[in-house]
Write an enzyme that holds these catalytic residues in place. Structure first.
Site, PDB file in Angstrom:
ATOM      1  N   ASP A 116     -10.475  -5.142  -1.142  1.00  0.00           N
ATOM      2  CA  ASP A 116      -9.467  -4.621  -0.206  1.00  0.00           C
ATOM      3  C   ASP A 116     -10.146  -3.824   0.898  1.00  0.00           C
ATOM      4  OD1 ASP A 116      -7.199  -3.619   1.008  1.00  0.00           O
ATOM      5  OD2 ASP A 116      -6.509  -2.466  -0.739  1.00  0.00           O
TER       6      ASP A 116
ATOM      7  N   ASP B 256       0.833  -1.208   0.000  1.00  0.00           N
ATOM      8  CA  ASP B 256       0.000   0.000   0.000  1.00  0.00           C
ATOM      9  C   ASP B 256       0.864   1.254   0.000  1.00  0.00           C
ATOM     10  OD1 ASP B 256      -2.743  -0.952   0.099  1.00  0.00           O
ATOM     11  OD2 ASP B 256      -2.162  -1.866   2.000  1.00  0.00           O
TER      12      ASP B 256
ATOM     13  N   MET C 285      -2.175   4.628  -3.793  1.00  0.00           N
ATOM     14  CA  MET C 285      -3.186   5.580  -3.308  1.00  0.00           C
ATOM     15  C   MET C 285      -2.533   6.954  -3.304  1.00  0.00           C
ATOM     16  SD  MET C 285      -4.684   3.114  -0.366  1.00  0.00           S
ATOM     17  CE  MET C 285      -3.232   2.068  -0.476  1.00  0.00           C
TER      18      MET C 285
ATOM     19  N   MET D 283       0.935   5.290  -0.090  1.00  0.00           N
ATOM     20  CA  MET D 283       0.073   6.442   0.222  1.00  0.00           C
ATOM     21  C   MET D 283       0.909   7.719   0.281  1.00  0.00           C
ATOM     22  SD  MET D 283      -2.282   4.806   3.223  1.00  0.00           S
ATOM     23  CE  MET D 283      -2.791   3.076   3.199  1.00  0.00           C
TER      24      MET D 283
ATOM     25  N   HIS E 290      -0.503  -1.147  -4.730  1.00  0.00           N
ATOM     26  CA  HIS E 290      -1.738  -0.344  -4.721  1.00  0.00           C
ATOM     27  C   HIS E 290      -1.355   1.112  -4.485  1.00  0.00           C
ATOM     28  CE1 HIS E 290      -5.805   0.349  -2.388  1.00  0.00           C
ATOM     29  NE2 HIS E 290      -5.732   1.060  -3.491  1.00  0.00           N
TER      30      HIS E 290
ATOM     31  N   MET F 163     -12.636  -1.304  -3.489  1.00  0.00           N
ATOM     32  CA  MET F 163     -12.307  -0.914  -2.107  1.00  0.00           C
ATOM     33  C   MET F 163     -13.541  -1.137  -1.229  1.00  0.00           C
ATOM     34  SD  MET F 163      -9.154   0.002  -1.823  1.00  0.00           S
ATOM     35  CE  MET F 163      -9.311   0.396  -0.087  1.00  0.00           C
TER      36      MET F 163
HETATM   37  C1  DX5 Z   1      -6.353   0.490   2.987  1.00  0.00           C
HETATM   38  C2  DX5 Z   1      -5.407  -0.404   2.252  1.00  0.00           C
HETATM   39  C3  DX5 Z   1      -5.547  -1.824   2.569  1.00  0.00           C
HETATM   40  C4  DX5 Z   1      -5.295  -2.183   4.031  1.00  0.00           C
HETATM   41  C5  DX5 Z   1      -6.298  -3.238   4.374  1.00  0.00           C
HETATM   42  O1  DX5 Z   1      -6.326   1.752   2.456  1.00  0.00           O
HETATM   43  O2  DX5 Z   1      -5.576  -0.262   0.852  1.00  0.00           O
HETATM   44  O3  DX5 Z   1      -4.772  -2.648   1.709  1.00  0.00           O
HETATM   45  O4  DX5 Z   1      -4.011  -2.672   4.275  1.00  0.00           O
HETATM   46  O5  DX5 Z   1      -6.236  -3.468   5.739  1.00  0.00           O
HETATM   47  P1  DX5 Z   1      -7.312  -4.350   6.496  1.00  0.00           P
HETATM   48  O6  DX5 Z   1      -7.296  -5.713   5.853  1.00  0.00           O
HETATM   49  O7  DX5 Z   1      -6.837  -4.352   7.910  1.00  0.00           O
HETATM   50  O8  DX5 Z   1      -8.641  -3.684   6.317  1.00  0.00           O
HETATM   51 ZN    ZN Z   2      -4.534  -1.781  -0.468  1.00  0.00          ZN
END
Ligand code: DX5
Ligand code: ZN
Length: 226
Positions: A180, A40, A76, A42, A74, A145
Site C-alpha cells: 500500500d 482508508d 490507521m 484515519m 485499513h 506499507m
Molecule cells: C495511505 C493509504 C493508502 C493510500 C494510497 O496512508 O493507506 O491506501 O490511499 O494512495 P496512493 O496509491 O496514491 O499512494
Molecule cells: Zn491504505
C-alpha cells in the site's frame, strides 16, 4: 471468495476517489474488474489525517458485495480494538490493524475473527517484518506499507520491494501480502514478483480521467509480474 483471496488483485483505494460521487467511482472500478475495494480509515492521532468511519463502509457494502467483491478496511487509528466489531457489522470483509497501534495484537486479531471478518496486520515502513514471527500464525494478511500512512499520492519507498520478499519468506503460504502506497503500473509487476498478492492503488487509479483505463493499466502490469 477463495479465488479473490488467493488471486492477484489491484485494490483501488477510495481515498483518492471523488467523495462527492463515491458510489459512481466505486461502481466504475467494479465494472473495470476490481474485486477488492480498499477503505482508508484515519483518526487524526495515529496519522495526521482524518477520513471516514463505519458509516461509509455500510453505505458501500451492498454495491461492493453485490458485485462479488470484498471490502478491505485499513484502520490507521489508535486502539483499533474499540472499532473492529463495528466495522465488521458495517460489512468489512478484511480488517487491517497496525502492529504499531496494538499492544494486545493477538487479542485484536482474535476479536476480528470473532466478529466474522478476516484479520490483517499492517507494518509501517520502519517496522521490521520479523516483528510478525508470532503474529504470522494468527492473521490472514500482512500489509506492507510502502509509504508512511496518512496521505495518498506519496512516492513509493524503494526498499519496500525487498521487504515484501522477506515477508514472503517469513509468512505461511496462505497469508496474503498486501502492499500500500505509491503503487502504479510501473512497479506493480515487480511487487507481484516479490510476493505481493493484493496491491492497493489510490492515485494511480482515481488520480485522473478515465478511471477504467487507469485501473486496467495497473491490473495488466500486476499480472505481468506473475
Ligand atoms: C495511505 C493509504 C493508502 C493510500 C494510497 O496512508 O493507506 O491506501 O490511499 O494512495 P496512493 O496509491 O496514491 O499512494
Ligand atoms: Zn491504505
Amino acid at each position: 471468495m477463495e479465488d479473490i483471496l488467493r488471486g492477484i488483485n489491484v485494490a483501488p483505494s477510495i481515498l483518492s476517489a471523488d467523495f462527492g460521487r463515491l458510489g459512481e467511482d466505486v461502481e466504475t472500478v467494479l465494472n473495470a474488474g476490481a474485486r477488492v475495494i480498499h477503505v482508508d480509515v484515519m483518526d487524526g492521532h495515529f496519522v495526521p489525517n482524518i477520513t471516514i468511519g463505519p458509516l461509509v463502509v455500510k453505505a458501500l457494502q451492498s454495491l461492493v458485495h453485490g458485485a462479488g467483491a470484498l471490502l478491505d478496511v485499513h484502520l490507521m487509528i489508535e486502539r483499533p480494538e474499540r472499532y473492529v466489531t463495528q466495522f465488521a457489522e458495517a460489512g468489512a470483509d478484511m480488517i487491517v490493524v497496525h502492529q504499531e497501534a496494538c499492544v494486545h495484537l493477538h487479542r485484536t486479531l482474535a476479536q476480528t475473527h470473532e466478529a466474522g471478518a478476516l484479520a490483517g496486520v499492517a507494518l509501517n515502513p520502519a517496522t521490521p517484518v520479523e516483528t510478525l514471527s508470532e503474529a504470522r500464525h494468527f492473521c490472514d494478511m500482512v500489509l506492507v506499507m510502502s509509504v508512511n500512512p496518512g496521505f495518498g499520492g506519496q512516492s513509493f519507498i524503494e526498499t519496500s520491494t525487498d521487504k515484501i520478499a522477506r515477508a514472503r519468506a517469513l509468512l505461511p503460504d496462505d497469508v496474503i501480502i498486501e502492499v500500500d502506497g505509491g503503487v502504479s503500473e510501473h512497479n506493480a509487476g515487480a511487487l507481484v514478483a516479490a510476493g505481493a498478492g493484493w496491491l492497493v492503488a489510490g492515485s494511480s487509479v482515481f488520480g485522473g480521467p478515465d478511471i477504467e483505463a487507469r485501473f486496467a493499466a495497473v491490473a495488466r502490469a500486476a499480472v505481468e509480474g506473475v
